[in-house]
Design an enzyme around this catalytic site. Structure first.
Site, PDB file in Angstrom:
ATOM      1  N   ASN A 163       0.807  -1.232   0.000  1.00 20.86           N
ATOM      2  CA  ASN A 163       0.000   0.000   0.000  1.00 20.86           C
ATOM      3  C   ASN A 163       0.837   1.277   0.000  1.00 20.86           C
ATOM      4  O   ASN A 163       0.378   2.307  -0.488  1.00 20.86           O
ATOM      5  CB  ASN A 163      -1.015  -0.010   1.141  1.00 20.86           C
ATOM      6  CG  ASN A 163      -0.389   0.055   2.500  1.00 20.86           C
ATOM      7  OD1 ASN A 163       0.708  -0.465   2.708  1.00 20.86           O
ATOM      8  ND2 ASN A 163      -1.058   0.687   3.441  1.00 20.86           N
ATOM      9  N   GLU A 261       4.566  -3.856  12.289  1.00 20.76           N
ATOM     10  CA  GLU A 261       3.577  -2.788  12.114  1.00 20.76           C
ATOM     11  C   GLU A 261       2.387  -3.398  11.400  1.00 20.76           C
ATOM     12  O   GLU A 261       2.513  -3.824  10.252  1.00 20.76           O
ATOM     13  CB  GLU A 261       4.166  -1.616  11.317  1.00 20.76           C
ATOM     14  CG  GLU A 261       5.272  -0.872  12.037  1.00 20.76           C
ATOM     15  CD  GLU A 261       4.834  -0.238  13.347  1.00 20.76           C
ATOM     16  OE1 GLU A 261       3.611  -0.053  13.559  1.00 20.76           O
ATOM     17  OE2 GLU A 261       5.700   0.048  14.178  1.00 20.76           O
ATOM     18  N   CYS A 295      -2.922   2.003   6.475  1.00 20.73           N
ATOM     19  CA  CYS A 295      -3.080   1.439   7.820  1.00 20.73           C
ATOM     20  C   CYS A 295      -3.576   2.521   8.779  1.00 20.73           C
ATOM     21  O   CYS A 295      -4.201   2.231   9.791  1.00 20.73           O
ATOM     22  CB  CYS A 295      -1.766   0.871   8.313  1.00 20.73           C
ATOM     23  SG  CYS A 295      -0.452   2.085   8.279  1.00 20.73           S
ATOM     24  N   GLU A 470       9.133   2.856  14.587  1.00 22.37           N
ATOM     25  CA  GLU A 470       9.840   3.182  13.348  1.00 22.37           C
ATOM     26  C   GLU A 470       9.975   4.691  13.221  1.00 22.37           C
ATOM     27  O   GLU A 470       9.292   5.451  13.904  1.00 22.37           O
ATOM     28  CB  GLU A 470       9.032   2.697  12.146  1.00 22.37           C
ATOM     29  CG  GLU A 470       8.755   1.224  12.183  1.00 22.37           C
ATOM     30  CD  GLU A 470       8.380   0.703  10.819  1.00 22.37           C
ATOM     31  OE1 GLU A 470       9.277   0.224  10.128  1.00 22.37           O
ATOM     32  OE2 GLU A 470       7.199   0.777  10.454  1.00 22.37           O
TER      33      GLU A 470
END
Ligand code: NAD
Length: 489
Positions: A163, A261, A295, A470
């Site tokens: 994505n 994640e 997300c 991250e």
């Protein structure tokens, strides 16, 4: 790369054959898989040679052999490679973005933004390579120098989704390299062409062979090697919660440290005192842009009862007006979903939601039928509906009424996930109470739930993430380890 490169020029009109890059050599032998255009049924953007576990093993060995030399390369030189790669990527924005759009389906404007973002991330971590890497600490001993330094891990596996096919790999690979690690990267099988462009700019920028190895493969074919090989020091993964769980189990058995994640079910709360026009615009952006496939997308909209219909009318008006169509056409706001599988999954979820009481508020409308297109949808439902729990990953906003602020915050937290959350209000006290109480790794006030800056930590709470954060300087925590040194002089 020293080997024969078959990697394509960005934005080329040909149908290239793509291969894994292992120790600087492109591998295009073996079974070929089509890289499909989600905007045109039957459209083939590229073909890629499917790598297997043996190839993944070779990639790990190549990385392990290159890791020591790369760790010993002075950090400013490592940073210079990333900076040159950023320059090359910026020169190629138009072509890389076009290819990204053709294989993933997001609009070309969003794709250009993502490619520019990836270049900015490379540049940010080029500078981070020069940041302080440790601390000296007073010792109890006489004439003792006591210090601790962050040092590279060795080989890091990186597994990424489709994505954000260039930004997510960039925000994993750039810190891994900047801090002195070698990488084995398995991009998504849906976006091999964009992946090749990222690998190419890094190699053309002077990254030595073997320091970044890209394995084009299906996850189930190579996952075990990338997660559990004895020479893999750590794994960074972004993808679905289901895959993340499987990887976490395998990694635990092999004692591989992981950064995961995963999915989200991100809430946006609209209070009665909010600027409703602004809130509707931001909620629509968060829920529908990138065809809802972020997300961080807004998927639950929790609205105070007294403004429920006023707000919902505004949101529905936008959903009905935003143009769906060819993602290469600059007038388009929503391109197709990324694949047939993704389209069928979203349609199936919406049928189940409707069958269990979700009421669709958007009027039916025609969208192009030559690709995996769907119109953005607004639903009203109750907290028992699956739209309150399941990640949809499509252009869908589910609206839930709330009695008051406390009820809205309760609903926002009533999910196993905790990635991002937003509140729309003009009341500073409530905004700050929301920041205190909401269980999310990223909190926004009067901004959409999506949209991140790369210089701050990113990650979620609860089932949305696992392991260190991250991006920003937080990335150092995952990609390095402490070495503590005692020197008596
Ligand atoms: P996915 O889990 O299907 O695939 C992600 C990657 O894992 C792909 O490269 C895939 O090939 C690989 N994979 C699949 N099975 C594997 C296995 N057994 N072993 C090793 N690797 C395997 O996810 P997707 O459909 O590509 O991406 C969409 C999902 O990603 C959504 O759930 C979304 O929420 C999540 N996502 C999360 C974030 C975040 O930062 N939290 C960001 C983007 C996407």
């Amino acid at each position: 790369m020293t080997g024969t490169s078959t990697q394509p020029a960005a934005g080329s009109h040909e149908t290239p054959l793509l291969g894994s890059v292992i120790d600087g050599v492109a591998h295009t032998a073996g079974e070929q898989v089509e890289d499909l255009d989600p905007a045109h049924h039957g459209g083939v953007v590229a073909r890629w040679a499917r790598a297997d576990a043996e190839a993944a093993e070779k990639a790990v060995v190549a990385a392990a052999e290159a890791a020591g030399r790369w760790a010993g390369t002075p950090a400013p030189l490592r940073g210079a490679v990333l900076r040159r790669a950023a320059d090359l990527l910026e020169q190629r924005v138009t072509g890389v973005a076009r290819d990204l759009t053709r294989e993933e389906g997001k609009t070309v404007g969003e794709a250009e933004g993502e490619v520019k973002r990836a270049a900015a991330i490379l540049r940010y971590f080029a500078a981070e390579a020069l940041a302080p890497d440790g601390e000296t600490v007073p010792s109890h001993g006489n004439d003792t120098l006591l210090y601790a330094r962050r040092v590279p891990l060795g080989v890091v596996s990186v597994i990424t989704p489709w994505n954000f096919p260039i930004a997510i790999p960039a925000w994993k690979i750039a810190p891994a390299l900047a801090y002195g690690n070698a990488v084995v990267w398995k991009p998504s099988e849906l976006t091999p062409l964009t992946s090749c462009h990222l690998a190419s700019v890094l190699h053309e920028a002077g990254l030595p062979d073997g320091v970044l190895n890209m394995v084009l493969a299906y996850g189930q074919d190579v996952g075990d090697v990338l997660v559990a090989h004895s020479r893999v020091a750590a794994l960074s993964f972004t993808g679905s919660t289901a895959t993340g769980r499987r990887i976490a189990r395998r990694a635990a058995a092999a004692m591989t440290p992981v950064q995961l994640e995963l999915g989200g079910k991100n809430p946006a709360i609209v209070l009665a005192d909010a600027d409703l026009d602004h809130a509707a615009e931001q909620v629509a952006r968060g829920a529908f842009l990138s065809t809802g496939q972020k997300c961080t997308a807004t998927s639950r909209v929790i609205v105070e009862n007294s403004v429920l219909s006023e707000f919902t009318d505004r949101l529905v008006t936008k959903a009905e007006a935003w143009r769906v169509g060819d993602p290469l056409d600059r007038a388009t706001v929503l391109g197709p979903l990324a694949s047939q599988g993704q389209y069928e999954r979203v349609r199936q979820l919406l049928s189940s939601a409707e069958a269990t009481g979700a009421e669709r508020l958007t009027a039916p409308r025609r969208v192009p039928d030559d690709g995996w297109y769907m119109a953005p949808e607004v639903y009203r439902c109750d907290a028992a509906n699956l739209l309150a729990r399941e990640e949809v990953f499509g252009p869908v906003a589910a609206v839930f009424p709330a009695a008051d602020f406390d009820d809205a915050v309760y609903q926002a937290n009533d999910t196993p996930y905790g990635l991002t959350a937003a509140l729309f209000t003009t009341d500073l006290g409530r905004a700050l109470r929301f920041v205190d109480r909401v269980q999310a790794g990223v909190v926004k006030i009067n901004q959409e739930t999506a949209g991140l800056e790369f210089q701050v930590p990113f990650g979620g709470m609860r089932a949305s993430s696992s392991g260190p954060r991250e991006q920003g300087n937080a990335a150092r925590e995952f990609y390095t380890q402490w070495k503590t040194v005692y020197i008596d002089y």
